[in-house]
Design a protein around this motif. Structure first.
Motif, mmCIF file in Angstrom:
data_model
loop_
_atom_site.group_PDB
_atom_site.id
_atom_site.type_symbol
_atom_site.label_atom_id
_atom_site.label_comp_id
_atom_site.label_asym_id
_atom_site.label_seq_id
_atom_site.Cartn_x
_atom_site.Cartn_y
_atom_site.Cartn_z
ATOM 1 N N ILE A 1 0.867 -1.169 0.000
ATOM 2 C CA ILE A 1 0.000 0.000 0.000
ATOM 3 C C ILE A 1 0.906 1.222 0.000
ATOM 4 O O ILE A 1 1.957 1.225 0.645
ATOM 5 C CB ILE A 1 -0.951 -0.014 1.212
ATOM 6 C CG1 ILE A 1 -2.008 1.055 1.086
ATOM 7 C CG2 ILE A 1 -0.195 0.098 2.522
ATOM 8 C CD1 ILE A 1 -3.166 0.854 2.054
ATOM 9 N N TRP A 2 0.518 2.254 -0.758
ATOM 10 C CA TRP A 2 1.352 3.443 -0.916
ATOM 11 C C TRP A 2 0.544 4.658 -0.509
ATOM 12 O O TRP A 2 -0.613 4.795 -0.905
ATOM 13 C CB TRP A 2 1.838 3.545 -2.360
ATOM 14 C CG TRP A 2 2.496 2.251 -2.719
ATOM 15 C CD1 TRP A 2 1.955 1.231 -3.447
ATOM 16 C CD2 TRP A 2 3.758 1.791 -2.274
ATOM 17 N NE1 TRP A 2 2.821 0.173 -3.492
ATOM 18 C CE2 TRP A 2 3.944 0.499 -2.788
ATOM 19 C CE3 TRP A 2 4.768 2.355 -1.499
ATOM 20 C CZ2 TRP A 2 5.095 -0.247 -2.542
ATOM 21 C CZ3 TRP A 2 5.907 1.614 -1.262
ATOM 22 C CH2 TRP A 2 6.065 0.340 -1.779
ATOM 23 N N LEU B 1 9.022 -1.013 5.342
ATOM 24 C CA LEU B 1 8.572 0.368 5.189
ATOM 25 C C LEU B 1 9.506 1.118 4.242
ATOM 26 O O LEU B 1 10.729 1.032 4.368
ATOM 27 C CB LEU B 1 8.552 1.076 6.549
ATOM 28 C CG LEU B 1 8.066 2.530 6.526
ATOM 29 C CD1 LEU B 1 6.574 2.592 6.213
ATOM 30 C CD2 LEU B 1 8.361 3.215 7.844
ATOM 31 N N TRP B 2 8.912 1.837 3.297
ATOM 32 C CA TRP B 2 9.635 2.651 2.315
ATOM 33 C C TRP B 2 9.157 4.088 2.458
ATOM 34 O O TRP B 2 8.102 4.337 3.028
ATOM 35 C CB TRP B 2 9.293 2.201 0.897
ATOM 36 C CG TRP B 2 9.501 0.757 0.629
ATOM 37 C CD1 TRP B 2 8.628 -0.275 0.936
ATOM 38 C CD2 TRP B 2 10.623 0.132 0.017
ATOM 39 N NE1 TRP B 2 9.154 -1.480 0.541
ATOM 40 C CE2 TRP B 2 10.382 -1.252 -0.035
ATOM 41 C CE3 TRP B 2 11.816 0.627 -0.516
ATOM 42 C CZ2 TRP B 2 11.274 -2.144 -0.585
ATOM 43 C CZ3 TRP B 2 12.714 -0.270 -1.064
ATOM 44 C CH2 TRP B 2 12.438 -1.638 -1.099
ATOM 45 N N ASP C 1 14.316 2.690 0.764
ATOM 46 C CA ASP C 1 14.150 1.731 1.848
ATOM 47 C C ASP C 1 14.538 2.386 3.170
ATOM 48 O O ASP C 1 15.615 2.947 3.297
ATOM 49 C CB ASP C 1 15.043 0.523 1.575
ATOM 50 C CG ASP C 1 14.827 -0.614 2.550
ATOM 51 O OD1 ASP C 1 14.013 -0.476 3.491
ATOM 52 O OD2 ASP C 1 15.478 -1.654 2.364
ATOM 53 N N THR C 2 13.657 2.323 4.152
ATOM 54 C CA THR C 2 13.958 2.876 5.480
ATOM 55 C C THR C 2 14.802 1.918 6.307
ATOM 56 O O THR C 2 15.353 2.306 7.326
ATOM 57 C CB THR C 2 12.668 3.156 6.269
ATOM 58 O OG1 THR C 2 12.002 1.903 6.513
ATOM 59 C CG2 THR C 2 11.754 4.109 5.530
ATOM 60 N N GLY C 3 14.837 0.645 5.878
ATOM 61 C CA GLY C 3 15.525 -0.371 6.669
ATOM 62 C C GLY C 3 14.656 -0.949 7.777
ATOM 63 O O GLY C 3 15.089 -1.825 8.525
ATOM 64 N N PHE D 1 4.680 7.446 2.273
ATOM 65 C CA PHE D 1 5.244 6.170 2.698
ATOM 66 C C PHE D 1 4.658 5.043 1.874
ATOM 67 O O PHE D 1 3.595 5.178 1.269
ATOM 68 C CB PHE D 1 4.948 5.908 4.180
ATOM 69 C CG PHE D 1 5.669 6.827 5.109
ATOM 70 C CD1 PHE D 1 6.978 6.562 5.483
ATOM 71 C CD2 PHE D 1 5.054 7.962 5.601
ATOM 72 C CE1 PHE D 1 7.656 7.414 6.341
ATOM 73 C CE2 PHE D 1 5.719 8.816 6.457
ATOM 74 C CZ PHE D 1 7.024 8.546 6.825
ATOM 75 N N GLY D 2 5.338 3.937 1.899
ATOM 76 C CA GLY D 2 4.844 2.718 1.294
ATOM 77 C C GLY D 2 5.174 1.555 2.208
ATOM 78 O O GLY D 2 6.167 1.581 2.928
#
Length: 134
Positions: A15-16, A56-57, A76-78, A109-110
């Motif tokens: 989901i974005w 989480l992106w 990429d947030t990691g 966010f995604g």
């Protein structure tokens, strides 16, 4: 906006979020001391098995891009979390991500599954960005 559907029966992989509210939130916290921030998402009680890992992106787009989604627009947030069917998961943002949110580098966010084989449906009714500040 809900993310890309796979070719396998219309299940979602992610989901974005393109939130107008992030702009207002950013204005509200611009000069504040942020104590914490988090993104919460809910997985629908359908499709797939329990224990799927989500990542989480973030992105810098203010609206849904046209055409296919190149991975170049996602950062990429990691941060990862495991979620069962029908449950919510919260990603606590790091200080670095909070700084990017305040500066406007993060526009949305995604959340996606880690692998294309991890079919699941995410519930678009629970997509929250929460910030605690002074």
């Amino acid at each position: 906006f809900q993310g890309k559907y796979s070719a396998a029966g219309g299940y979602m992989h992610g989901i974005w979020l393109f939130a107008d509210g992030l702009s207002a939130l950013r204005t509200g916290i611009q000069n504040a001391q942020v104590e914490s921030a988090a993104v919460t998402i809910k997985r629908a009680n359908a499709y797939g098995t329990d224990g799927k890992t989500l990542r989480l992106w973030y992105h810098e787009k203010t609206s849904k891009p046209s055409g296919s989604w190149p991975s170049a627009i996602l950062t990429d947030t990691g941060l990862t979390a495991t979620v069962d069917r029908g449950k919510s998961v919260t990603f606590a943002l790091t200080e670095e991500l909070i700084g990017k949110l305040k500066s406007g580098a993060i526009k949305g966010f995604g959340v996606s599954s880690m692998r294309n084989s991890d079919l699941m449906q995410l519930d678009g009714s629970v997509c929250d960005v929460t910030v605690v500040y002074k």
